[in-house]
Design a protein around this motif. Structure first.
Motif, PDB file in Angstrom:
ATOM      1  N   ASP A  21       0.831  -1.204   0.000  1.00  0.00           N
ATOM      2  CA  ASP A  21       0.000   0.000   0.000  1.00  0.00           C
ATOM      3  C   ASP A  21       0.867   1.257   0.000  1.00  0.00           C
ATOM      4  O   ASP A  21       0.618   2.182  -0.779  1.00  0.00           O
ATOM      5  CB  ASP A  21      -0.920  -0.006   1.221  1.00  0.00           C
ATOM      6  N   ILE A  22       1.837   1.314   0.870  1.00  0.00           N
ATOM      7  CA  ILE A  22       2.792   2.425   0.887  1.00  0.00           C
ATOM      8  C   ILE A  22       4.111   1.916   0.315  1.00  0.00           C
ATOM      9  O   ILE A  22       4.783   1.077   0.924  1.00  0.00           O
ATOM     10  CB  ILE A  22       3.011   2.968   2.315  1.00  0.00           C
ATOM     11  N   ILE A  23       4.461   2.396  -0.864  1.00  0.00           N
ATOM     12  CA  ILE A  23       5.702   1.974  -1.508  1.00  0.00           C
ATOM     13  C   ILE A  23       6.867   2.614  -0.758  1.00  0.00           C
ATOM     14  O   ILE A  23       6.962   3.843  -0.685  1.00  0.00           O
ATOM     15  CB  ILE A  23       5.730   2.401  -2.985  1.00  0.00           C
ATOM     16  N   PRO A  24       7.754   1.810  -0.166  1.00  0.00           N
ATOM     17  CA  PRO A  24       8.887   2.408   0.552  1.00  0.00           C
ATOM     18  C   PRO A  24       9.921   2.952  -0.426  1.00  0.00           C
ATOM     19  O   PRO A  24      10.337   2.264  -1.357  1.00  0.00           O
ATOM     20  CB  PRO A  24       9.439   1.233   1.364  1.00  0.00           C
ATOM     21  N   ILE A  25      10.284   4.207  -0.231  1.00  0.00           N
ATOM     22  CA  ILE A  25      11.343   4.802  -1.037  1.00  0.00           C
ATOM     23  C   ILE A  25      12.678   4.400  -0.427  1.00  0.00           C
ATOM     24  O   ILE A  25      12.871   4.464   0.782  1.00  0.00           O
ATOM     25  CB  ILE A  25      11.207   6.337  -1.079  1.00  0.00           C
ATOM     26  N   SER A  26      13.576   3.951  -1.256  1.00  0.00           N
ATOM     27  CA  SER A  26      14.854   3.415  -0.789  1.00  0.00           C
ATOM     28  C   SER A  26      15.560   4.387   0.143  1.00  0.00           C
ATOM     29  O   SER A  26      15.547   5.603  -0.054  1.00  0.00           O
ATOM     30  CB  SER A  26      15.756   3.102  -1.988  1.00  0.00           C
ATOM     31  N   ALA A  27      16.220   3.838   1.178  1.00  0.00           N
ATOM     32  CA  ALA A  27      16.870   4.667   2.194  1.00  0.00           C
ATOM     33  C   ALA A  27      17.985   5.529   1.621  1.00  0.00           C
ATOM     34  O   ALA A  27      18.317   6.579   2.180  1.00  0.00           O
ATOM     35  CB  ALA A  27      17.431   3.783   3.307  1.00  0.00           C
ATOM     36  N   PHE A  33       5.199  20.980  -3.351  1.00  0.00           N
ATOM     37  CA  PHE A  33       5.163  21.182  -1.906  1.00  0.00           C
ATOM     38  C   PHE A  33       5.667  22.563  -1.482  1.00  0.00           C
ATOM     39  O   PHE A  33       5.826  22.831  -0.288  1.00  0.00           O
ATOM     40  CB  PHE A  33       5.966  20.078  -1.210  1.00  0.00           C
ATOM     41  N   ASN A  34       5.934  23.425  -2.501  1.00  0.00           N
ATOM     42  CA  ASN A  34       6.334  24.823  -2.270  1.00  0.00           C
ATOM     43  C   ASN A  34       7.734  24.954  -1.669  1.00  0.00           C
ATOM     44  O   ASN A  34       8.253  26.071  -1.556  1.00  0.00           O
ATOM     45  CB  ASN A  34       5.320  25.553  -1.380  1.00  0.00           C
ATOM     46  N   LYS A  35       8.309  23.848  -1.262  1.00  0.00           N
ATOM     47  CA  LYS A  35       9.692  23.828  -0.786  1.00  0.00           C
ATOM     48  C   LYS A  35      10.174  22.379  -0.893  1.00  0.00           C
ATOM     49  O   LYS A  35       9.365  21.432  -0.930  1.00  0.00           O
ATOM     50  CB  LYS A  35       9.786  24.315   0.657  1.00  0.00           C
ATOM     51  N   PRO A  36      11.461  22.161  -0.939  1.00  0.00           N
ATOM     52  CA  PRO A  36      11.974  20.786  -0.991  1.00  0.00           C
ATOM     53  C   PRO A  36      11.575  20.009   0.263  1.00  0.00           C
ATOM     54  O   PRO A  36      11.656  20.522   1.383  1.00  0.00           O
ATOM     55  CB  PRO A  36      13.489  20.973  -1.086  1.00  0.00           C
ATOM     56  N   VAL A  37      11.077  18.782   0.047  1.00  0.00           N
ATOM     57  CA  VAL A  37      10.676  17.918   1.159  1.00  0.00           C
ATOM     58  C   VAL A  37      11.261  16.530   0.951  1.00  0.00           C
ATOM     59  O   VAL A  37      11.611  16.122  -0.162  1.00  0.00           O
ATOM     60  CB  VAL A  37       9.137  17.827   1.279  1.00  0.00           C
ATOM     61  N   PHE A  38      11.339  15.810   2.046  1.00  0.00           N
ATOM     62  CA  PHE A  38      11.835  14.434   2.010  1.00  0.00           C
ATOM     63  C   PHE A  38      10.642  13.487   2.018  1.00  0.00           C
ATOM     64  O   PHE A  38       9.773  13.565   2.890  1.00  0.00           O
ATOM     65  CB  PHE A  38      12.737  14.178   3.216  1.00  0.00           C
ATOM     66  N   VAL A  39      10.567  12.608   1.043  1.00  0.00           N
ATOM     67  CA  VAL A  39       9.497  11.620   0.914  1.00  0.00           C
ATOM     68  C   VAL A  39      10.102  10.223   1.015  1.00  0.00           C
ATOM     69  O   VAL A  39      11.056   9.913   0.298  1.00  0.00           O
ATOM     70  CB  VAL A  39       8.742  11.773  -0.426  1.00  0.00           C
ATOM     71  N   ASN A  40       9.576   9.413   1.900  1.00  0.00           N
ATOM     72  CA  ASN A  40      10.073   8.034   1.978  1.00  0.00           C
ATOM     73  C   ASN A  40       8.966   6.990   1.804  1.00  0.00           C
ATOM     74  O   ASN A  40       9.174   5.806   2.043  1.00  0.00           O
ATOM     75  CB  ASN A  40      10.810   7.791   3.291  1.00  0.00           C
ATOM     76  N   GLY A  41       7.781   7.434   1.395  1.00  0.00           N
ATOM     77  CA  GLY A  41       6.707   6.498   1.108  1.00  0.00           C
ATOM     78  C   GLY A  41       5.695   7.109   0.155  1.00  0.00           C
ATOM     79  O   GLY A  41       5.372   8.299   0.255  1.00  0.00           O
ATOM     80  N   VAL A  42       5.199   6.317  -0.789  1.00  0.00           N
ATOM     81  CA  VAL A  42       4.231   6.785  -1.780  1.00  0.00           C
ATOM     82  C   VAL A  42       3.096   5.767  -1.879  1.00  0.00           C
ATOM     83  O   VAL A  42       3.342   4.562  -1.998  1.00  0.00           O
ATOM     84  CB  VAL A  42       4.872   6.976  -3.168  1.00  0.00           C
ATOM     85  N   ARG A  43       1.866   6.254  -1.806  1.00  0.00           N
ATOM     86  CA  ARG A  43       0.695   5.408  -2.086  1.00  0.00           C
ATOM     87  C   ARG A  43       0.274   5.656  -3.522  1.00  0.00           C
ATOM     88  O   ARG A  43      -0.045   6.782  -3.903  1.00  0.00           O
ATOM     89  CB  ARG A  43      -0.460   5.722  -1.141  1.00  0.00           C
ATOM     90  N   LEU A  44       0.250   4.604  -4.303  1.00  0.00           N
ATOM     91  CA  LEU A  44      -0.184   4.689  -5.697  1.00  0.00           C
ATOM     92  C   LEU A  44      -1.214   3.591  -5.938  1.00  0.00           C
ATOM     93  O   LEU A  44      -0.884   2.407  -5.961  1.00  0.00           O
ATOM     94  CB  LEU A  44       1.003   4.518  -6.653  1.00  0.00           C
ATOM     95  N   VAL A  45      -2.479   4.000  -6.080  1.00  0.00           N
ATOM     96  CA  VAL A  45      -3.572   3.041  -6.248  1.00  0.00           C
ATOM     97  C   VAL A  45      -3.978   3.018  -7.715  1.00  0.00           C
ATOM     98  O   VAL A  45      -4.417   4.039  -8.260  1.00  0.00           O
ATOM     99  CB  VAL A  45      -4.784   3.420  -5.378  1.00  0.00           C
ATOM    100  N   PRO A  46      -3.840   1.876  -8.398  1.00  0.00           N
ATOM    101  CA  PRO A  46      -4.292   1.794  -9.795  1.00  0.00           C
ATOM    102  C   PRO A  46      -5.800   1.985  -9.896  1.00  0.00           C
ATOM    103  O   PRO A  46      -6.529   1.844  -8.902  1.00  0.00           O
ATOM    104  CB  PRO A  46      -3.900   0.371 -10.212  1.00  0.00           C
ATOM    105  N   ARG A  47      -6.274   2.301 -11.064  1.00  0.00           N
ATOM    106  CA  ARG A  47      -7.716   2.290 -11.296  1.00  0.00           C
ATOM    107  C   ARG A  47      -8.234   0.896 -10.961  1.00  0.00           C
ATOM    108  O   ARG A  47      -7.630  -0.118 -11.347  1.00  0.00           O
ATOM    109  CB  ARG A  47      -8.018   2.645 -12.749  1.00  0.00           C
ATOM    110  N   ASN A  48      -9.358   0.805 -10.226  1.00  0.00           N
ATOM    111  CA  ASN A  48      -9.776  -0.481  -9.686  1.00  0.00           C
ATOM    112  C   ASN A  48     -11.271  -0.483  -9.386  1.00  0.00           C
ATOM    113  O   ASN A  48     -11.961   0.513  -9.605  1.00  0.00           O
ATOM    114  CB  ASN A  48      -8.980  -0.780  -8.417  1.00  0.00           C
TER     115      ASN A  48
END
Length: 661
Positions: A495-501, A576-591
């Motif tokens: 569900d939450i794709i972990p972004i590599s460390a 995000f109006n400024k640089p941010v650190f993201v370490n997880g992404v939720r991407l839900v396909p059409r379903n």
């Protein structure tokens, strides 16, 4: 915790008309096959004189006399509304149908009116025997004969077929006893009158049905609304004005209109699909080649096309005017009676290969309460099993005929306490083999579940559109020299794709870039820093002119989709109006939102020979659920208590392959 079968079915519900019909059946127990006409005349009471007038009128016309006898003999159990209250409802409905309200507004308005002003109507019924007039019956018999003898697309019928396809004075129960043939002919008949004669198709019932069907569809412009609505419109002057409805409403319109013009059609139905909670209705044409040509849908499809080639269908019934004497016998002799429709007959074997079954019972014969057993399929919408048909118990086996293949079934019986199983669940395969579901209560396993419902072709194709899509990040709005953070190469991602460390750079702009030919096609996109969801300004390839479309990727609704009309170069994301650190992404396909939805409450049950056993309720934290201690070979059922209604039972083999039933 056990979920007993009898909890699901506490009682058998008999609609008011069915209760009255049962009374008729009980009252007629002393009558034999030779006395149906006499019994009907006796049942008519004070209206017997009207029916006798019809018989006397045709005493010199043997064929029409037989037609009249057929109608009267089978009239017990056919009902109409008793008072003029239904006409008051139809008048209100006619006004609303002619109004400027949208179809959905019309539906909701009439639903409210039905509940608030006409809630008693379903009990305000009377047998046709008691109210039908001689003039009405004679007029309908004469009109039907005129159509049979004068319309080239009807004269291939023999007398028995004529009685079933054209003769009846009504096409459905509670239909108004009005001049429906004249009314519908007036509104739609010109299209057939104006056909130019030719030597190829002019005389064909198929050509007439297709021509008329397309005319009805173009003028009615049906809007399918498969939800609650008010009382259906069954008067001639309202049924052709309906702007919304279920397949039943439009099938009724098709049959009434076609029969009014001499086209031989019948109403057919399945009470439930083999792998779906609901049933379906359609009309079927008897062609002049002796072919039965089903329409698949209602007035939106021609008869004779491919008939649901991928669907599994356990039973097909035809609604008839004639009483099914076998069901009548069942209602007379069964100790506990299920309200089967006495005006239907089984035509399953006319559609596809079927099997006659002899299923050994798993219960001691001393515990049987009746000589009848019931065949059911899994439903999965508030209930577990749905009854399809009955069979007799003979020498320790339940006997059933004309059973559709590639479906999972169970044999049941019931008493005053509810339903109880007489067999294990079993699968009737395509080749006719029967395989029983055997639960191994000595060996257990763990299972991982990703869905509560099978995936159709569209769901699979939509999910695959994210394959090779990428998550990109940049500090440049144009995404020149963007960094690829993640590429989707497998659909079984969490569900939450972990972004590599090792991706520890902060970026202002983050997006999902869809692969070539995918039209964008995603339901949801979210960005996280640990457990905190990050919010910013939505950006997209569609630009500022269509941000409503882009916002569908962030609306929390898994059934709304970001999707464009351009196959390539589609993306959606956030500034995000400024640089941010993201370490997880939720991407839900059409379903179809039948996958595991994080945050929803689920319960897994398995069938343990006699009942459903719960493995407990849990809140999903990912897009899959893991359960331990499941008996090998068990039939399972995953319930969602938060949303939706599509649920199917399933088996999981040793290789984690799921088989849905």
């Amino acid at each position: 915790m056990k979920n007993q079968l009898k909890i699901v079915f506490q009682f058998i519900f008999f609609p008011p008309v069915t209760l009255l019909l049962l009374n008729i059946v009980f009252f007629s127990c002393s009558n034999n096959d030779a006395n149906y006409l006499e019994f009907a005349l006796k049942m008519a009471g004070d209206n017997k004189e009207e029916l006798q007038k019809v018989l006397d009128y045709y005493h010199n016309d043997s064929l029409k006399l037989e037609a009249a006898k057929f109608l009267i003999s089978n009239m017990p159990g056919h009902y109409s509304f008793k008072s003029n209250n239904i006409e008051d409802y139809y008048k209100i409905g006619d006004t609303i149908l002619r109004s400027l309200l949208s179809p959905l507004q019309q539906r909701d308005t009439l639903l409210r009116i039905s509940r608030e002003q006409f809630s008693y109507l379903e009990y305000d019924t009377i047998q046709d025997l008691h109210i039908i007039s001689a003039d009405y019956l004679i007029r309908n018999i004469n009109l039907a004969f005129d159509l049979w003898l004068t319309k080239s697309w009807a004269n291939h019928l023999n007398f028995e077929e004529f009685c079933e396809y054209l003769l009846p004075y009504k096409c459905s129960e509670l239909q108004s006893l009005d001049d429906w043939r004249d009314t519908l002919t007036y509104h739609f008949g010109d299209i057939l009158s104006d056909m130019i004669p030719n030597d190829e198709s002019y005389d064909s019932p198929f050509n007439a049905a297709v021509t008329l069907r397309r005319e009805i569809h173009s003028r009615v412009k049906p809007l399918g609304v498969y939800a609650g609505s008010g009382y259906p419109f069954k008067s001639a002057y309202t049924m052709y004005r309906i702007t919304y409805g279920q397949c039943t409403d439009y099938v009724r319109l098709a049959i009434c209109t076609m029969r009014s013009l001499g086209i031989p059609v019948v109403y057919e139905s399945t009470p439930q699909w083999g792998r779906y909670r609901a049933g379906h209705d359609w009309y079927t044409l008897l062609n002049d080649k002796g072919e039965l040509l089903p329409s698949q849908w209602d007035i939106s499809t021609d008869p004779g096309g491919a008939f649901f080639p991928y669907e599994r269908i356990p039973k097909v019934y035809r609604y008839t005017y004639a009483i099914n004497r076998e069901i009548e016998k069942y209602l007379k002799t069964a100790k506990f009676k299920y309200p089967f429709d006495i005006f239907q007959k089984d035509v399953t074997d006319l559609y596809f290969a079927t099997s006659d079954l002899s299923i050994p019972l798993t219960i001691n014969k001393k515990k049987l309460v009746d000589c009848y057993a019931y065949l059911a399929v899994f439903n999965g919408h508030h209930t577990d099993w749905n009854i399809l048909t009955y069979g007799e118990i003979i020498e320790g086996c339940a006997k059933f005929t004309k059973i559709g293949r590639n479906v999972l079934y169970i044999v049941l019986q019931y008493d005053e306490n509810g339903w109880f199983p007489l067999s294990r669940p079993f699968i009737l395969y395509k080749n006719g083999n029967v395989d029983y579901v055997e639960v191994n209560n000595k060996e257990f396993r763990s299972v991982t579940i990703r869905r509560k419902y099978h995936s159709n072709r569209n769901v699979v194709n939509m999910r695959r559109r994210v394959l090779y899509g990428v998550i990109e990040a940049s500090n440049d709005f144009s995404f020149k020299n963007a960094d690829t953070i993640f590429q989707i190469t497998d659909l079984d991602y969490p569900d939450i794709i972990p972004i590599s460390a090792n991706v520890n750079t902060e970026y202002r702009f983050w997006r999902y870039l869809s692969p070539v030919g995918s039209f964008g096609s995603i339901a949801e996109l979210r960005f996280f820093n640990d457990s905190t969801e990050l919010n910013g300004t939505i950006i997209s390839s569609v630009g500022k002119d269509d941000l409503d479309l882009a916002s569908l990727a962030f609306d929390g609704d898994w059934l709304s989709n970001f999707e464009t009309d351009q196959p390539d170069s589609n993306w959606v994301g956030m500034d995000f109006n400024k640089p941010v650190f993201v370490n997880g992404v939720r991407l839900v396909p059409r379903n179809d939102d039948n996958g595991i939805h994080p945050g929803d409450e689920y319960e897994l049950l398995y069938w343990n020979d006699t009942c459903w056993v719960s493995r407990g309720k849990i809140i999903a934290s990912d897009n899959n659920l893991k359960y331990d201690s499941i008996p090998k070979g068990a039939l399972m059922w995953l319930r969602n208590y938060t949303r939706g209604w599509d649920e199917r039972c399933f088996l999981i083999d040793e290789n984690e392959n799921v088989e849905w039933w």
